[in-house]
Write a protein that holds these residues in place. Structure first.
Motif, PDB file in Angstrom:
ATOM      1  N   LEU A  97      95.818 -49.649 -20.067  1.00 24.12           N
ATOM      2  CA  LEU A  97      96.046 -51.024 -20.505  1.00 24.12           C
ATOM      3  C   LEU A  97      96.143 -51.962 -19.310  1.00 24.12           C
ATOM      4  O   LEU A  97      96.685 -51.607 -18.250  1.00 24.12           O
ATOM      5  N   ASN A  98      95.622 -53.179 -19.486  1.00 23.77           N
ATOM      6  CA  ASN A  98      95.616 -54.205 -18.432  1.00 23.77           C
ATOM      7  C   ASN A  98      94.843 -53.756 -17.196  1.00 23.77           C
ATOM      8  O   ASN A  98      95.169 -54.149 -16.069  1.00 23.77           O
ATOM      9  N   SER A  99      93.831 -52.916 -17.411  1.00 27.70           N
ATOM     10  CA  SER A  99      92.951 -52.505 -16.323  1.00 27.70           C
ATOM     11  C   SER A  99      91.639 -53.277 -16.420  1.00 27.70           C
ATOM     12  O   SER A  99      91.099 -53.461 -17.516  1.00 27.70           O
ATOM     13  N   LYS A 100      91.149 -53.703 -15.287  1.00 32.88           N
ATOM     14  CA  LYS A 100      89.933 -54.507 -15.247  1.00 32.88           C
ATOM     15  C   LYS A 100      88.707 -53.616 -15.091  1.00 32.88           C
ATOM     16  O   LYS A 100      88.694 -52.709 -14.259  1.00 32.88           O
ATOM     17  N   CYS A 101      87.685 -53.873 -15.894  1.00 33.33           N
ATOM     18  CA  CYS A 101      86.441 -53.093 -15.835  1.00 33.33           C
ATOM     19  C   CYS A 101      85.559 -53.658 -14.724  1.00 33.33           C
ATOM     20  O   CYS A 101      85.061 -54.779 -14.812  1.00 33.33           O
ATOM     21  N   PHE A 160      87.410 -48.575 -13.935  1.00 32.63           N
ATOM     22  CA  PHE A 160      88.540 -49.487 -14.052  1.00 32.63           C
ATOM     23  C   PHE A 160      89.315 -49.538 -12.741  1.00 32.63           C
ATOM     24  O   PHE A 160      89.286 -48.595 -11.947  1.00 32.63           O
ATOM     25  N   VAL A 161      90.023 -50.633 -12.557  1.00 27.88           N
ATOM     26  CA  VAL A 161      90.955 -50.785 -11.448  1.00 27.88           C
ATOM     27  C   VAL A 161      92.265 -51.285 -12.016  1.00 27.88           C
ATOM     28  O   VAL A 161      92.294 -52.126 -12.922  1.00 27.88           O
ATOM     29  N   LYS A 162      93.360 -50.742 -11.505  1.00 24.83           N
ATOM     30  CA  LYS A 162      94.683 -51.124 -11.998  1.00 24.83           C
ATOM     31  C   LYS A 162      94.972 -52.577 -11.625  1.00 24.83           C
ATOM     32  O   LYS A 162      94.838 -52.975 -10.473  1.00 24.83           O
ATOM     33  N   GLU A 163      95.385 -53.328 -12.611  1.00 27.85           N
ATOM     34  CA  GLU A 163      95.690 -54.740 -12.398  1.00 27.85           C
ATOM     35  C   GLU A 163      97.024 -55.036 -13.061  1.00 27.85           C
ATOM     36  O   GLU A 163      97.092 -55.406 -14.235  1.00 27.85           O
ATOM     37  N   GLU A 164      98.116 -54.829 -12.302  1.00 29.72           N
ATOM     38  CA  GLU A 164      99.450 -55.012 -12.856  1.00 29.72           C
ATOM     39  C   GLU A 164      99.825 -56.486 -12.856  1.00 29.72           C
ATOM     40  O   GLU A 164      99.498 -57.227 -11.928  1.00 29.72           O
ATOM     41  N   ASN A 199      89.388 -47.972   1.737  1.00 24.82           N
ATOM     42  CA  ASN A 199      88.983 -47.208   0.559  1.00 24.82           C
ATOM     43  C   ASN A 199      88.609 -48.176  -0.554  1.00 24.82           C
ATOM     44  O   ASN A 199      89.486 -48.712  -1.241  1.00 24.82           O
ATOM     45  N   PRO A 200      87.318 -48.435  -0.760  1.00 25.37           N
ATOM     46  CA  PRO A 200      86.913 -49.354  -1.834  1.00 25.37           C
ATOM     47  C   PRO A 200      87.318 -48.875  -3.222  1.00 25.37           C
ATOM     48  O   PRO A 200      87.443 -49.687  -4.142  1.00 25.37           O
ATOM     49  N   ASP A 201      87.513 -47.562  -3.390  1.00 30.53           N
ATOM     50  CA  ASP A 201      87.871 -47.013  -4.696  1.00 30.53           C
ATOM     51  C   ASP A 201      89.365 -46.825  -4.876  1.00 30.53           C
ATOM     52  O   ASP A 201      89.801 -46.128  -5.810  1.00 30.53           O
ATOM     53  N   SER A 202      90.177 -47.430  -4.025  1.00 30.21           N
ATOM     54  CA  SER A 202      91.620 -47.287  -4.150  1.00 30.21           C
ATOM     55  C   SER A 202      92.103 -47.867  -5.475  1.00 30.21           C
ATOM     56  O   SER A 202      91.688 -48.956  -5.889  1.00 30.21           O
ATOM     57  N   ASP A 203      92.996 -47.135  -6.152  1.00 31.60           N
ATOM     58  CA  ASP A 203      93.550 -47.536  -7.463  1.00 31.60           C
ATOM     59  C   ASP A 203      92.474 -47.639  -8.534  1.00 31.60           C
ATOM     60  O   ASP A 203      92.669 -48.346  -9.536  1.00 31.60           O
ATOM     61  N   CYS A 204      91.354 -46.964  -8.353  1.00 28.93           N
ATOM     62  CA  CYS A 204      90.285 -46.979  -9.351  1.00 28.93           C
ATOM     63  C   CYS A 204      90.187 -45.624 -10.038  1.00 28.93           C
ATOM     64  O   CYS A 204      90.577 -44.594  -9.473  1.00 28.93           O
ATOM     65  N   TYR A 205      89.680 -45.625 -11.255  1.00 26.46           N
ATOM     66  CA  TYR A 205      89.435 -44.399 -11.986  1.00 26.46           C
ATOM     67  C   TYR A 205      88.296 -44.625 -12.962  1.00 26.46           C
ATOM     68  O   TYR A 205      87.980 -45.759 -13.332  1.00 26.46           O
TER      69      TYR A 205
END
Length: 362
Positions: free
Chosen positions: A219-223, A246-250, A273-279
């Protein structure tokens, strides 16, 4: 401590004898506000000793044993109460000096025990050669110099070489030639450890394909990115993989940010790390399904239900233009919906997962 010259002498008379008896309970229930130190002062002890010597010389008819004990107790009580009877003009200055001296003494003692020894970074770099990959965080929390060592390129290069095996099945981007580059070194070493280090490999195998916390964690993750790939396998018909990055966007308040140590500027490339906090959310379907464009939108709802044929799953994603704030209801109505049905499997992979799609920069 106050000077001897400023201390008021305590005088005790042998005739100050009280008829009241004193018991052990009087001392046990003594007011701690009066008896602060819990120890008889030297002046009181000398006065009591003198009083006992005088009374021991008397005949039994002249004084009873209870009167002797009462005299000692009376002298002790008068001496303890005499601190409150001192004149302020005589003891005001001495008490201030005594307080300052005690304060300075406490500071000196605390500084002796709290300063400790500060070892150079070279020693911590030598110790880091014996740190296990799962203990890197604990090692970095020891002190600032230990944390600085974990920021260096030498630390991550040695960690990679210590666990590298020639027979290991590593992707091309994680081979020794690629790891020698400074850019994104830390990210590449962490990814390689999930191929080389057995405890990390077992950890990945124990992770379920879709953890129970996945719907709420997304939830609240940006695509950031969305693509579809056709997969051919043992089945006669092809499968389709729908990948959502997605990337975490708190959503944080004014005071939601915390101060952290700023790593040295010369090691910024190592920790890039461009993929930090991404999944990646990977949904595999039995056939191709048309989906709208959702890149740049925020996921506000994610549900997994049973498909209409009762043999597969049904995934429903709802995207909004802006994230939901805390305390507000989920956006079940409106927004852009993506419905995938029937679904064969659902996977959620962090950036360090071995099956995470490779990036041209990492």
């Amino acid at each position: 401590m106050p000077k001897k010259g400023n201390r008021k002498r305590l005088k005790f008379k042998a005739g100050d004898v009280c008829s009241e008896s004193v018991t052990v309970a009087d001392y046990a229930d003594a007011d701690p506000a009066v008896v602060k130190s819990g120890r008889v002062k030297k002046a009181v002890a000398n006065a009591v000793e003198k009083e006992v010597k005088l009374l021991c010389g008397l005949e039994a008819s002249q004084g009873a044993v209870q009167e002797v004990v009462s005299s000692v107790a009376s002298v002790t009580a008068d001496a303890l109460d005499s601190n409150d009877d001192l004149e302020p003009e005589d003891d005001g200055e001495s008490e201030t000096k005594a307080a300052h001296k005690k304060k300075n003494k406490r500071r000196k003692e605390s500084s002796e025990f709290s300063d400790g020894h500060e070892y150079p970074v070279d020693i911590w770099l030598v110790l880091s050669a014996y740190i296990r990959p799962e203990d890197v965080c604990r090692f970095a929390l020891i002190c600032k110099n230990a944390w600085t060592v974990t920021c260096t390129a030498a630390f991550w290069t040695r960690l990679y070489r210590r666990h590298y095996r020639i027979d290991a099945d590593l992707p091309l981007r994680l081979q020794p030639d690629s790891v020698d580059k400074m850019r994104c070194l830390r990210a590449r070493v962490i990814r390689s450890l999930f191929h080389l280090y057995e405890p990390f490999d077992l950890r990945v195998s124990k992770i379920p394909a879709l953890p129970e916390s996945t719907p709420t964690a997304l939830l609240n993750s940006k695509c950031l990115l969305f693509w579809v790939r056709k997969v051919t396998g043992t089945r006669p018909e092809a499968l389709w993989e729908f990948n959502f990055k997605f990337v975490k966007e708190e959503v944080r308040g004014k005071n939601g940010y915390t101060k952290s140590l700023r790593r040295p500027s010369r090691y910024e490339d190592v920790h890039a790390n461009p993929d930090s906090d991404c999944y990646i959310l990977q949904v595999t379907t039995l056939n191709f399904i048309f989906t709208p464009v959702v890149m740049g939108m925020t996921l506000t709802l994610f549900t997994i239900n049973v498909s209409t044929d009762m043999r597969h799953h049904r995934v429903r994603l709802v995207f909004q233009d802006s994230p939901l704030h805390r305390g507000k209801k989920r956006g079940d109505q409106g927004g852009t919906q993506v419905v995938l049905d029937p679904v064969q499997s659902v996977k959620l992979m962090d950036w360090w997962h071995p099956q995470y799609p490779s990036s041209p920069y990492t």
